[in-house]
Design an enzyme around this catalytic site. Structure first.
Site, PDB file in Angstrom:
ATOM      1  CE  LYS A   1      -1.257  -2.609  -2.961  1.00 60.44           C
ATOM      2  NZ  LYS A   1       0.005  -2.207  -3.426  1.00 60.44           N
TER       3      LYS A   1
ATOM      4  CG  HIS B   1      -0.092   6.113  -7.324  1.00 57.71           C
ATOM      5  ND1 HIS B   1       1.614   5.962  -6.894  1.00 57.71           N
ATOM      6  CD2 HIS B   1      -0.769   5.360  -6.795  1.00 57.71           C
ATOM      7  CE1 HIS B   1       1.461   5.056  -6.110  1.00 57.71           C
ATOM      8  NE2 HIS B   1       0.040   4.540  -6.063  1.00 57.71           N
TER       9      HIS B   1
HETATM   10  C1  RUB Z   1      -1.146   0.974  -1.200  1.00 59.39           C
HETATM   11  C2  RUB Z   1      -0.156   1.368  -2.015  1.00 59.39           C
HETATM   12  C3  RUB Z   1      -0.170   2.505  -2.726  1.00 59.39           C
HETATM   13  C4  RUB Z   1       0.967   3.272  -2.229  1.00 59.39           C
HETATM   14  C5  RUB Z   1       0.710   4.685  -2.319  1.00 59.39           C
HETATM   15  O1  RUB Z   1      -0.992  -0.361  -0.572  1.00 59.39           O
HETATM   16  O2  RUB Z   1       0.633   0.254  -2.738  1.00 59.39           O
HETATM   17  O3  RUB Z   1       0.066   2.406  -4.072  1.00 59.39           O
HETATM   18  O4  RUB Z   1       1.154   2.856  -0.531  1.00 59.39           O
HETATM   19  O5  RUB Z   1       1.343   5.386  -1.128  1.00 59.39           O
HETATM   20  P1  RUB Z   1      -1.291  -0.877   0.839  1.00 59.39           P
HETATM   21  P2  RUB Z   1       1.134   7.026  -1.251  1.00 59.39           P
HETATM   22  O6  RUB Z   1      -2.563  -0.346   1.265  1.00 59.39           O
HETATM   23  O7  RUB Z   1      -1.070  -2.254   0.694  1.00 59.39           O
HETATM   24  O8  RUB Z   1       0.108  -0.264   1.568  1.00 59.39           O
HETATM   25  O9  RUB Z   1      -0.191   7.205  -1.192  1.00 59.39           O
HETATM   26  O10 RUB Z   1       1.687   7.395   0.129  1.00 59.39           O
HETATM   27  O11 RUB Z   1       1.722   7.583  -2.279  1.00 59.39           O
END
Ligand code: RUB
Length: 460
Positions: free
Chosen positions: A164, A285
């Site tokens: 991030k 993802h």
């Molecule tokens: C996590 C993030 C992930 C999504 C995936 O960032 O951005 O790509 O949340 O979500 P953070 P999922 O930890 O800052 O929220 O796994 O539910 O598809």
């Protein structure tokens, strides 16, 4: 046309059908003025024949391939359909089952039928011959645990982070963030849109990432893992990105895994990556999936269905959400999602699925998770044999990514010891500092934490 006579057969036995049909469970609501049972029959007719009118040239052979509605409950909207295996398309290139054909039949044209107000696929069952016609995962989390020097049968939480901010860092910034996290954690993965941006050319980013991994391994004496995003809008481009990653990590090949945005890139992307990488760990993802899987949507298919499909297509790691303990949609009842991919026989909402030895997928837990939220997530799931991919929970720690990684590791230890988090914080500084790092969560999860931690430190 009344479809009930031909396409609605409520006397058929599900166990008999299960042997040589794909079974599918939907929740359907008919459009205004349409009878539920006839709409269910029309849905079955359209699913198999693709039209609503009699066809003079049909013969007994084609009629034997009808998709039949064998269960229909007006009170709940539940319908179950049986799809003869012969309907499904197999690849000329390698004889594997085609996911596009599977989706075409189960959630294709029927989604837009005017007789239907809404219809959503909530579960499906594959008989052994058809299930085995999908690739399944090439490898499992055991491979990663071995790489990390852990028990390959139960190696515990792989402490991972999603880089991030998701966009904006240049190659040196991305590599430095990764290096800092690797000093305390195990795995770093690209966020879903990180690719070949003008400010972060992929070639340069991958080279610097590989260098950062080498330096982190040298510094810590521990093996580390990187998950490279190879998502693109063509197989050719995906292959180019795969090649770049393999070249960049040629000195640490066992540290390299791959990431595909399996929903946004379309159903072809994951099977393509799986064919191109027959031995590698590929993570799926699911960015964008909520557009149709959200519990607030009554069309398309559920997150459970998407997760099951991703295991079939070869994802060794699958984003499964945080079951209501993070910031994305979901709740504690989502637990079957993580069980369905990690067991050899598991129950979904409507069917028990035997995976007949297909490699298991590991849950990738991500989305608003931090050291304070992790213990209750673990309590709900009941184990920590998964990959954690924290974004803000890693890089938002007040003492930086290394401390963020250590706080997450410590949170797992806190749960494994069934320790009181406030007492645990007295002996674990990075975990303690997650309280001021994520104050809003701390205030909700541990009211009075400020006084309690102050007392701890004054007692030291
Ligand atoms: C996590 C993030 C992930 C999504 C995936 O960032 O951005 O790509 O949340 O979500 P953070 P999922 O930890 O800052 O929220 O796994 O539910 O598809």
């Amino acid at each position: 046309m009344d479809h009930k006579d031909r396409f609605l057969r409520l006397s058929l036995s599900e166990p008999d059908l299960a042997a040589d049909h794909v079974l599918a469970a939907y929740i359907l609501s008919p459009a205004e003025g349409h009878d539920f049972l006839n709409t269910a029959a029309a849905f079955a007719a359209e699913s198999g024949r693709g039209t609503q009118v009699p066809l003079a040239h049909e013969d007994d052979f084609s009629r034997a391939l009808d998709v039949i509605a064998y269960q229909a409950e007006p009170a709940t909207g539940l319908i179950k359909l049986a799809f003869p295996l012969a309907l499904f398309d197999f690849n000329l290139s390698d004889g594997k089952a085609s996911i596009t054909s599977f989706l075409n039949l189960l959630v294709g044209n029927t989604q837009g039928m005017s007789e239907i107000d809404a219809v959503k696929l909530h579960d499906f069952h594959l008989p052994a011959p058809f299930l085995k016609a999908f690739h399944g995962p090439a490898t499992t989390i055991a491979r990663l645990w071995q790489h990390l020097g852990r028990d390959p049968l139960s190696g515990g939480m792989i402490t991972g982070a999603i880089l991030k901010p998701k966009l904006g860092l240049r190659p040196e910034g991305l590599a430095d963030a990764a290096y800092q996290f690797w000093l305390g954690g195990d795995l770093v993965k690209n966020d879903q849109p990180q690719g070949n941006q003008s400010f972060a050319p992929l070639k340069s980013t991958l080279r610097r990432m590989a260098d950062a991994l080498t330096r982190a391994q040298d510094k810590t004496g521990e093996a580390k893992i990187f998950s490279a995003n190879i998502t693109a809008d063509s197989p050719t481009e995906m292959d180019m990105r795969t090649e770049l990653a393999i070249r960049a990590f040629k000195h640490n090949p066992d540290s390299l895994t791959f990431h595909v945005d399996a929903y946004l890139a379309g159903p072809m992307a994951l099977p393509h990556a799986r064919r191109r990488l027959p031995k590698h760990f590929i993570s799926a993802h699911r960015a964008g999936h909520a557009a149709i899987t959200s519990a607030r949507s009554n069309r398309g298919y559920s997150a459970f269905v998407l997760t099951k499909i991703n295991r079939l297509l070869g994802a060794s790691g699958i984003h499964t959400g945080t079951m209501g303990f993070g910031r994305m949609e979901g709740d504690e009842a989502d637990r079957p999602i993580a069980c369905m991919i990690a067991q050899n026989v598991a129950s979904g909402p409507y069917f028990e699925q035997d995976w007949h030895g297909m490699n298991r997928s590991a849950a990738i837990v991500s989305g608003g998770i931090n050291a304070l939220r992790l213990p209750s997530f673990l309590q709900n799931l009941g184990h920590s044999n998964f990959i954690l991919a924290a974004g803000g929970g890693a890089f938002g720690h007040v003492d930086g990514p290394q401390a963020g990684a250590l706080s997450l590791r410590q949170a797992e230890a806190c749960w494994l010891e069934r320790a009181d988090p406030i007492e645990f914080a007295a002996e674990h500084p990075e975990f303690a500092r997650s309280f001021p790092s994520f104050e809003a969560d701390a205030d909700i999860i541990h009211p009075g934490w400020r006084r309690a931690l102050a007392q701890d430190s004054s007692n030291q």
